[in-house]
Design a protein around this motif. Structure first.
Motif, short mmCIF file in Angstrom:
data_model
loop_
_atom_site.label_atom_id
_atom_site.label_comp_id
_atom_site.label_asym_id
_atom_site.label_seq_id
_atom_site.Cartn_x
_atom_site.Cartn_y
_atom_site.Cartn_z
N GLY A 130 14.42 -60.72 51.10
CA GLY A 130 15.43 -59.82 51.62
C GLY A 130 16.44 -60.49 52.53
O GLY A 130 17.19 -59.81 53.22
N ALA A 131 16.45 -61.82 52.54
CA ALA A 131 17.37 -62.55 53.42
C ALA A 131 18.70 -62.74 52.70
O ALA A 131 18.96 -63.79 52.11
CB ALA A 131 16.77 -63.89 53.82
N ILE A 132 19.53 -61.71 52.76
CA ILE A 132 20.73 -61.72 51.93
C ILE A 132 21.73 -62.78 52.38
O ILE A 132 22.37 -63.44 51.57
CB ILE A 132 21.37 -60.31 51.91
CG1 ILE A 132 20.44 -59.40 51.10
CG2 ILE A 132 22.75 -60.33 51.29
CD1 ILE A 132 20.90 -57.99 51.00
N GLN A 133 21.83 -63.00 53.71
CA GLN A 133 22.78 -64.01 54.18
C GLN A 133 22.35 -65.40 53.71
O GLN A 133 23.18 -66.18 53.26
CB GLN A 133 22.92 -63.95 55.70
CG GLN A 133 24.04 -64.82 56.25
CD GLN A 133 25.38 -64.54 55.57
OE1 GLN A 133 25.77 -63.39 55.38
NE2 GLN A 133 26.08 -65.60 55.16
N SER A 134 21.06 -65.68 53.75
CA SER A 134 20.60 -66.98 53.25
C SER A 134 20.87 -67.10 51.76
O SER A 134 21.27 -68.15 51.27
CB SER A 134 19.09 -67.15 53.47
OG SER A 134 18.77 -66.83 54.78
N PHE A 135 20.66 -65.98 51.06
CA PHE A 135 20.95 -65.98 49.62
C PHE A 135 22.40 -66.41 49.39
O PHE A 135 22.69 -67.24 48.53
CB PHE A 135 20.69 -64.61 49.02
CG PHE A 135 21.50 -64.32 47.79
CD1 PHE A 135 21.14 -64.89 46.56
CD2 PHE A 135 22.64 -63.53 47.84
CE1 PHE A 135 21.90 -64.66 45.44
CE2 PHE A 135 23.40 -63.30 46.71
CZ PHE A 135 23.04 -63.87 45.51
N ARG A 136 23.31 -65.83 50.19
CA ARG A 136 24.73 -66.16 50.02
C ARG A 136 24.99 -67.64 50.26
O ARG A 136 25.70 -68.29 49.50
CB ARG A 136 25.58 -65.33 50.98
CG ARG A 136 25.65 -63.88 50.59
CD ARG A 136 26.51 -63.13 51.59
NE ARG A 136 26.37 -61.70 51.40
CZ ARG A 136 26.26 -60.82 52.39
NH1 ARG A 136 26.29 -61.23 53.64
NH2 ARG A 136 26.14 -59.53 52.13
#
Lengths: 675, 339
Positions: free
Chosen positions: B104-110
């Motif tokens: 759920g770490a969307i910023q890391s995903f980006r």
């Protein structure tokens, strides 16, 4: 496992269930566009994601192209009726046999099989739709685009014939003329004109359609089965669909790449198959038949599946040796990839390769024979009812077996060397494809039309059709064995009168017309029945599998409550045995239905523009290249918008107790399913 | 984004993710269809790679008629090894992006996805560069020039950095002049208003002592209009423009390797179509990930999309694996010394 698609991101927005989708308020996808759900009539058909409607459309297109391919075949037969005939020119003759083969295989048999896949597979496994309803619509419209691109070539041929293009063209063939297997160098830019370009691009587009459909069906069958529907309880038709789909996803890439290489040779001057620059035409043959032989099983396995459904139904016995039938189908599919070079015995493969392919070809007769014995075992001791589908199914066993026998003759390389490219081969594959596949598909049409349209086909006409088709077929193709063995070459435009071929060619032509009348009679019967036939009950044949448990016509959601399967042939066991089907609780939310979409149609349109423009590009029409790019942009745009609009969805309320038709027998699960 | 970039995993989302996995096989429909597509794609690449290898074996030098293609002379294994490494590292970042999404770490995903896209673009750029150089072919040149002090200088550009792949002598000469023979300015200082003392260095290609030239340059501004036609070039620029006073007396091609094109050899046909198909796959992957990255900034993106990221990852890893095969059987095996 009850919904047909992955849930929409905005699942909760439209939770209110309705009885009929025309009552829906327009649903906006977050692109701001209205989903076409509330429409009816032709917009509903163009944007539908319902596997049953898609199946019916596949079937309608397939029947149309069967007739077209049939007319092309009759042209060939008229030309060959008497020696030294000049009814049609040699060029037109080449175009007719090329398009006859291509049409029958890719636009007739495969889509008719796809029609059955679509209509039946979700019903047979107890699902509400396929895994990817919009991808299913994409397959349909892409298939239509490919069929359009292939056949629009006839209009160009016509225009050229009446002189619209002037007389200074170097290559004048506008319709494909290189044979259905398109051997280079015949299909190279030196020898054939834009007909070949139509053929290449058309087949590429059809390949996209077949691949997308196959991915969809494999996922559907593996993932969407109702509770209790284990793999070894699957109806055999569904099993054969699964195996066929696997064959397609592994076989089609070979021809796609071969076609792409040929396309590069023709458009960009590459050297894949250009002999003068070191290319090897034999590579085309290998790549084509690596696809082409599995293709034979792609055509025949669905028909085998259909017959495996019909024989037990009308023998009142379970299918004899179900696991062995399934296993044989898988083995046929597997071995189908290992026998391609038997189409190339005369090319000088070398002793070892020839012997190996010879042996493997003989080996493939074993699982095929096993199936035939199992079908006979099914009939043995059964209470056989000679209904129309049963007559076709029995005809299938017999005729397919004869095609199989000549196939075994071909597996011996020395014999094959004599029979290669003679009418003996023509007789062989027509026994397999017409006596086998077509009879199987006709059996399926007569068997499932009552479920598809809720109306019985005229049975008396059906017996006449069976008689005319089987008799006409044998009168046409049996003499060809003799013609071939006495040396009549395949694809010859005409022949001399003193070869001893006159009588049997004449007989074959008469037979072809009898066959044509039979097939036409069948199609007239279907169209008439679909519009005006006598309504029938939901389970007229005392069926064995889940599709017969649904009401007729089948509601959009297929099953009001998802069945819980207890046995193989579960509906039969439910009716006559001790294991009753259960039904899942629907949770009171109504049934989640996928929303309709315009974008699969847009993709199909883009492919059609792309295909025609590519042929125009080859013909040197100005700006054609931009139109081709425009077509691809339309496809890309379609896919993008399709992704962005999301699956959507709405909830349908199945009819509550009491408002279902009262003529349902109360003990039938169809009634239970609805109540 | 009103909420935090990495919203916590809530029960409702987890429930919906679980519902998608509630299939007979326990694999989401989307993921299963991706696996099937990749299985089919294996056959696409299998057909292309076999076509290449069959012809490679049939024509050991790739060219039956118009003379041999010097394959290892054409390839630049250092460049391709570098871009292969970059592609492998992009797969590593892709794995991190998928893993971040599952947490759920969307910023890391980006962040990771941005890296994947960047590396993918570097790989594609390498391929475009490589194609262009292969297409143009190579030339080797000898030249003779007169230095400003009257000294005669000879050299060859057998392994020159500047125009290694320019097969056409005219283009090579232009590029050679544009690079000022490889001469570097060591110092350039004003003596009088329009007189400059200079020191030039011409590095030796064989690793020996560099040649040094010194002298005085007279600056005549009116002879050197700048591009706008109004102003004048600055003294240093004008000196460069005069090729530091060098004159090129002779420039001739001593050897040429024709470029590899789609049309001029079977090797060219199979090589470009195969690697081009792979490049197209990479480009589609980049477009896909870029779309996903943009999508991640909308309100519709949440941890429920982890499966979408995962299937994009499957695709990306597959394209990477295919490249490992192509790099091995198409590039590396060419460098095995033949017995």
């Amino acid at each position: 496992m009850s919904t047909a698609t992955a849930d929409a991101p905005h699942h909760a927005d439209h939770h209110h269930a309705v009885a009929d989708k025309s009552q829906l308020a327009p649903e906006k996808s977050w692109l701001g566009l209205n989903r076409p759900d509330r429409h009816s009539g032709w917009i509903d058909w163009l944007t539908t994601v319902d596997h049953k409607k898609i199946g019916v459309m596949y079937g309608a297109f397939a029947l149309f192209f069967f007739l077209l391919g049939g007319v092309e075949a009759l042209m060939i037969r008229v030309q060959l009726a008497v020696p030294e005939n000049d009814f049609i020119t040699a060029q037109l003759y080449n175009q007719f046999f090329t398009m006859h083969g291509t049409t029958m295989i890719f636009l007739g048999v495969m889509p008719l099989s796809a029609a059955f896949f679509n209509f039946l597979v979700p019903l047979q496994i107890g699902a509400r739709d396929v895994a990817f309803p919009r991808l299913n619509a994409f397959s349909l419209w892409t298939f239509v685009a490919g069929a359009f691109v292939l056949n629009v070539s006839w209009f160009f041929q016509f225009a050229h014939t009446v002189g619209w293009f002037g007389q200074d063209l170097r290559l004048t063939d506008m319709a494909p003329a290189g044979g259905w297997f398109g051997y280079v160098p015949l299909t190279s830019a030196e020898y054939t004109g834009i007909g070949t370009d139509f053929w290449i691009v058309g087949l590429q587009i059809l390949g996209v359609a077949s691949l997308a459909a196959s991915f969809n069906f494999i996922v559907t069958i593996l993932n969407m089965r109702a509770p209790g529907m284990t793999m070894m309880r699957l109806p055999v038709f569904t099993w054969m669909t699964l195996i066929t789909s696997f064959l397609i996803i592994f076989a089609f890439p070979a021809i796609t790449i071969a076609l792409a290489e040929l396309m590069f040779d023709r458009y960009f001057g590459t050297n894949f198959f250009r002999v003068e620059a070191g290319g090897q035409p034999i590579l085309w043959q290998h790549l084509f038949w690596v696809f082409g032989h599995p293709e034979v099983y792609i055509l025949v396995l669905p028909a085998m599946g259909i017959v495996s459904e019909i024989l037990p139904t009308f023998s009142k016995k379970p299918l004899f040796g179900y696991p062995i039938i399934v296993f044989s189908g898988a083995v046929i599919g597997f071995l189908g990839f290992a026998v391609w070079s038997h189409h190339m015995f005369t090319t000088g493969l070398g002793k070892i390769a020839t012997a190996a392919f010879s042996l493997l070809t003989m080996a493939i007769a074993v699982p095929t024979g096993v199936k035939i014995f199992n079908w006979m075992g099914t009939l043995w001791g059964g209470r056989i009812k000679f209904t129309v589908p049963m007559v076709f199914a029995l005809g299938f066993i017999w005729m397919f077996m004869m095609g199989g026998f000549t196939g075994i003759m071909h597996s011996a390389a020395p014999a094959d060397a004599q029979q290669q490219d003679s009418y003996f081969v023509v007789a062989h594959f027509h026994y397999v494809l017409l006596g086998g596949v077509l009879l199987g598909l006709l059996a399926g049409l007569y068997f499932w039309t009552p479920k598809i349209f809720g109306r019985m086909l005229n049975q008396k006409l059906g017996y006449w059709t069976a008689f005319l088709v089987i008799a006409g077929f044998n009168i046409t193709f049996f003499p060809m064995h003799y013609l071939g063995l006495t040396g009549m070459p395949r694809r010859t435009h005409t022949y001399l009168g003193d070869m001893g071929w006159n009588l049997w060619n004449h007989v074959a032509t008469i037979g072809a017309f009898i066959l044509g009348i039979g097939v036409l009679l069948c199609f007239v019967n279907i169209v008439w029945t679909a519009l005006k036939g006598k309504p029938c009950e939901s389970d007229p044949w005392d069926g064995r599998t889940l599709e017969w448990s649904t009401p007729t016509p089948v509601p959009a959601y297929n099953f009001a409550r998802t069945p819980v399967v207890q046995a193989r042939d579960c509906f039969w066991v439910h009716k006559h045995g001790d294991k009753k089907m259960d039904f899942m609780d629907d949770g009171g939310h109504g049934i989640h239905m996928p929303s309709q979409s315009w974008f699969p149609l847009l993709c199909g349109f883009g492919f059609a523009v792309f295909g025609v423009s590519m042929a125009m590009l080859a013909a040197g029409v100005p700006l054609a290249g931009y139109f081709a790019i425009g077509g691809l942009v339309a496809v890309t745009l379609g896919i993008y918008l399709w992704a962005l609009e999301g699956p959507g969805g709405y909830h349908l309320d199945p009819p509550k107790e009491g408002d279902e038709e009262s003529d349902e027998p109360t003990d039938a699960p169809a009634a239970q399913a609805a109540h | 984004m009103a909420t935090s970039a990495n919203p916590p995993l809530d029960e409702k989302l987890l429930e919906r993710i679980h519902a998608d996995q509630n299939t007979n096989t326990g694999i989401e429909n989307k993921k299963l269809i991706m696996w099937l597509f990749l299985a089919s794609d294996c056959m696409f690449f299998g057909t292309l790679i076999s076509t290449h290898l069959i012809y490679r074996k049939l024509y050991p030098f790739g060219h039956p008629q118009e003379g041999a293609v010097n394959i290892t002379g054409t390839f630049d294994i250092e460049l391709t090894s570098f871009s292969t490494f970059i592609l492998l590292m992009s797969s590593f970042l892709m794995a991190l992006a998928v893993s971040a999404m599952h947490k759920g770490a969307i910023q890391s995903f980006r962040n990771y996805t941005f890296g994947v896209i960047l590396f993918g673009l570097v790989f594609l750029g390498g391929q475009v560069y490589e194609f262009q150089h292969f297409f143009h072919g190579q030339g080797w040149y000898e030249w003779k020039a007169t230095a400003p002090d009257g000294q005669e200088v000879v050299g060859n550009e057998a392994n020159g950095r500047y125009f290694k792949d320019v097969a056409s002598a005219a283009a090579a000469k232009e590029s050679f002049l544009h690079e000022h023979y490889g001469v570097k300015i060591e110092s350039f200082a004003a003596q009088k208003p329009n007189e400059f003392k200079y020191k030039l260095k011409l590095p030796s290609k064989t690793g020996g002592e560099p040649m040094i030239f010194t002298g005085v340059y007279e600056y005549h501004p009116e002879a050197h209009h700048a591009e706008d036609g109004e102003s004048y070039l600055k003294p240093r620029e004008a000196f460069k423009h005069d090729n530091f006073g060098f004159t090129l007396d002779e420039f001739k091609q001593v050897k040429q390797v024709p470029g590899l094109s789609l049309q001029n050899s079977v090797f060219g046909s199979t090589f470009y179509v195969m690697t081009g198909t792979h490049g197209t796959h990479v480009a589609i992957g980049i477009l896909w990930l870029f779309s996903m990255l943009v999508f991640s900034y909308t309100k519709n993106f949440s941890v429920i999309n982890a499966v979408d990221v995962e299937i994009a990852g499957l695709y990306w890893h597959f394209v990477d694996i295919v490249w490992i095969v192509i790099f091995t059987v198409v590039y590396l095996v060419e460098y095995i010394p033949s017995a």
